[in-house]
Design an enzyme around this catalytic site. Structure first.
Site, PDB file in Angstrom:
ATOM      1  N   GLY A  41       0.598  -1.219  -0.151  1.00  0.00           N
ATOM      2  CA  GLY A  41      -0.049  -0.061   0.043  1.00  0.00           C
ATOM      3  C   GLY A  41       0.860   1.261   0.050  1.00  0.00           C
ATOM      4  N   GLU A  96       3.369   4.096   6.261  1.00  0.00           N
ATOM      5  CA  GLU A  96       2.316   3.359   6.048  1.00  0.00           C
ATOM      6  C   GLU A  96       1.363   4.249   5.199  1.00  0.00           C
ATOM      7  OE1 GLU A  96       0.743   0.683   5.877  1.00  0.00           O
ATOM      8  OE2 GLU A  96       0.499  -0.424   7.720  1.00  0.00           O
ATOM      9  N   ASP A  97       0.388   3.463   4.448  1.00  0.00           N
ATOM     10  CA  ASP A  97      -0.474   4.191   3.628  1.00  0.00           C
ATOM     11  C   ASP A  97      -1.708   4.678   4.675  1.00  0.00           C
ATOM     12  OD1 ASP A  97      -1.616   1.673   4.246  1.00  0.00           O
ATOM     13  OD2 ASP A  97      -1.983   1.211   2.159  1.00  0.00           O
ATOM     14  N   ASP A 100      -5.414   1.623  10.609  1.00  0.00           N
ATOM     15  CA  ASP A 100      -6.916   1.356  10.778  1.00  0.00           C
ATOM     16  C   ASP A 100      -6.980   0.776  12.152  1.00  0.00           C
ATOM     17  OD1 ASP A 100      -9.470   0.802  10.682  1.00  0.00           O
ATOM     18  OD2 ASP A 100      -9.500  -0.797   9.239  1.00  0.00           O
ATOM     19  N   LYS A 128      -6.855   6.574  10.431  1.00  0.00           N
ATOM     20  CA  LYS A 128      -8.281   6.250  10.288  1.00  0.00           C
ATOM     21  C   LYS A 128      -8.539   5.689  11.723  1.00  0.00           C
ATOM     22  CE  LYS A 128     -10.233   2.686   7.833  1.00  0.00           C
ATOM     23  NZ  LYS A 128     -10.788   2.054   6.595  1.00  0.00           N
ATOM     24  N   ASP A 156      -5.621  -0.481  -1.919  1.00  0.00           N
ATOM     25  CA  ASP A 156      -6.661  -1.344  -2.554  1.00  0.00           C
ATOM     26  C   ASP A 156      -7.787  -1.745  -2.413  1.00  0.00           C
ATOM     27  OD1 ASP A 156      -5.346  -2.977  -0.614  1.00  0.00           O
ATOM     28  OD2 ASP A 156      -5.593  -4.585  -2.254  1.00  0.00           O
ATOM     29  N   ARG A 162      -5.043   0.725  -6.808  1.00  0.00           N
ATOM     30  CA  ARG A 162      -3.980   1.196  -6.275  1.00  0.00           C
ATOM     31  C   ARG A 162      -3.444   2.195  -7.133  1.00  0.00           C
ATOM     32  NH1 ARG A 162      -2.277  -1.946  -1.860  1.00  0.00           N
ATOM     33  NH2 ARG A 162      -2.345  -4.213  -2.203  1.00  0.00           N
TER      34      ARG A 162
HETATM   35  P1  IMP Z   1      -4.389  -2.249  10.143  1.00  0.00           P
HETATM   36  O1  IMP Z   1      -3.728  -3.246  10.946  1.00  0.00           O
HETATM   37  O2  IMP Z   1      -5.882  -2.313  10.811  1.00  0.00           O
HETATM   38  O3  IMP Z   1      -4.188  -0.863  10.947  1.00  0.00           O
HETATM   39  O4  IMP Z   1      -4.436  -1.890   8.987  1.00  0.00           O
HETATM   40  C1  IMP Z   1      -3.293  -1.642   8.144  1.00  0.00           C
HETATM   41  C2  IMP Z   1      -3.228  -1.953   6.632  1.00  0.00           C
HETATM   42  O5  IMP Z   1      -4.678  -2.382   6.331  1.00  0.00           O
HETATM   43  C3  IMP Z   1      -2.989  -0.805   6.144  1.00  0.00           C
HETATM   44  O6  IMP Z   1      -1.706  -0.949   5.649  1.00  0.00           O
HETATM   45  C4  IMP Z   1      -3.686  -1.219   4.587  1.00  0.00           C
HETATM   46  O7  IMP Z   1      -3.075  -2.076   3.852  1.00  0.00           O
HETATM   47  C5  IMP Z   1      -5.071  -1.940   5.121  1.00  0.00           C
HETATM   48  N1  IMP Z   1      -6.315  -0.925   5.218  1.00  0.00           N
HETATM   49  C6  IMP Z   1      -6.938  -0.499   6.355  1.00  0.00           C
HETATM   50  N2  IMP Z   1      -7.892   0.159   5.763  1.00  0.00           N
HETATM   51  C7  IMP Z   1      -7.901   0.354   4.669  1.00  0.00           C
HETATM   52  C8  IMP Z   1      -8.733   0.961   3.587  1.00  0.00           C
HETATM   53  O8  IMP Z   1      -9.617   1.767   4.113  1.00  0.00           O
HETATM   54  N3  IMP Z   1      -8.498   0.827   2.388  1.00  0.00           N
HETATM   55  C9  IMP Z   1      -7.425  -0.067   1.720  1.00  0.00           C
HETATM   56  N4  IMP Z   1      -6.724  -0.464   2.771  1.00  0.00           N
HETATM   57  C10 IMP Z   1      -6.933  -0.500   3.967  1.00  0.00           C
END
Ligand code: IMP
Length: 172
Positions: A41, A96-97, A100, A128, A156, A162
Site C-alpha cells: 500500500g 504506512e498508507d 486502521d 483512520k 487497494d 492502487r
Molecule cells: P490495520 O492493521 O488494521 O491498522 O491495517 C493496516 C493495513 O490495512 C493498511 O496497511 C492497509 O493495507 C489496510 N487498510 C486498512 N484500511 C484500509 C482502507 O480503508 N483501504 C485500503 N486498505 C486499508
C-alpha cells in the site's frame, strides 16, 4: 459495481506529503534515518514522500499481509518480506498508507525493535481512528479520517484501484 466517492484530491495529498516531509527533514537533520515502507500500500506515498525530503536517507521495505480480499483486517498479521539493510542502531521511520486497527503497526514496531534500532517513529498518510484496537503513537499523519474503506494512491480493494491518482471512499 461500488460507488467511488472522492475523499482526497491530488492537491490535498500533495500538501500533506510536502508538509510531512518538511517536518521529517527538520526532525532528522544531522541524524541518520532509514525509511521503511510497508508494501504494497505505501509504495506511491513513500515514493512521493522521500522525494520531498531534504536529508540523506536509506530506504528499505517490509511486506505484511492481513486483509486478504476483504475490507476488514483478519487480525492475523503475516510478515512476507523482511528488512534487508542493517538497521541496528539506526533511526527508523515506518511509512504506512493507512492505519486502521493499528494491529499491523504494533506488530511491525515490535518486530523491528528486535533488530536493536536506536529509535522508531511512524508516518502515515491516513490515520483512520474509528476501529483502533491498540494504542499506537502516530508521529506524522497526513490526514485524519473517521471511517470508510478508501482506495486509490496505493490503497487497494482486492489488489485493485492502487493506481488511481486520488483517494476515494468505496461504497458497496
Ligand atoms: P490495520 O492493521 O488494521 O491498522 O491495517 C493496516 C493495513 O490495512 C493498511 O496497511 C492497509 O493495507 C489496510 N487498510 C486498512 N484500511 C484500509 C482502507 O480503508 N483501504 C485500503 N486498505 C486499508
Amino acid at each position: 459495481m461500488p460507488d467511488f466517492v472522492p475523499v482526497l484530491k491530488k492537491e490535498d495529498i500533495g500538501k500533506a506529503v510536502a508538509s510531512m516531509a518538511r517536518n521529517i527533514s527538520a526532525d532528522y537533520v544531522d541524524r541518520d534515518l532509514t525509511v521503511i515502507g510497508v508494501l504494497n500500500g505505501a509504495f506511491i506515498f513513500m515514493a512521493d514522500l522521500v522525494r520531498h525530503l531534504s536529508i540523506p536517507v536509506e530506504i528499505d521495505f517490509v511486506r505484511v499481509a492481513s486483509y486478504g480480499a476483504g475490507i476488514e483486517s483478519s487480525g492475523r498479521i503475516q510478515l512476507t518480506k523482511d528488512v534487508e539493510t542493517n538497521i541496528k542502531g539506526r533511526n527508523l521511520l515506518i511509512v504506512e498508507d493507512i492505519i486502521d486497527t493499528g494491529l499491523t503497526l504494533s506488530y511491525l514496531t515490535d518486530h523491528l525493535k528486535s533488530f536493536g534500532p536506536h529509535s522508531i517513529k511512524i508516518c502515515t498518510l491516513i490515520d483512520k481512528r474509528e476501529r483502533r484496537k491498540t494504542k499506537i503513537h502516530v508521529d506524522y499523519a497526513g490526514h485524519v479520517i473517521k471511517k470508510g474503506y478508501l482506495v486509490g494512491y496505493g490503497l487497494d480493494h482486492a489488489e485493485k484501484y492502487r493506481n488511481l491518482p486520488e483517494i476515494y471512499h468505496l461504497k458497496f
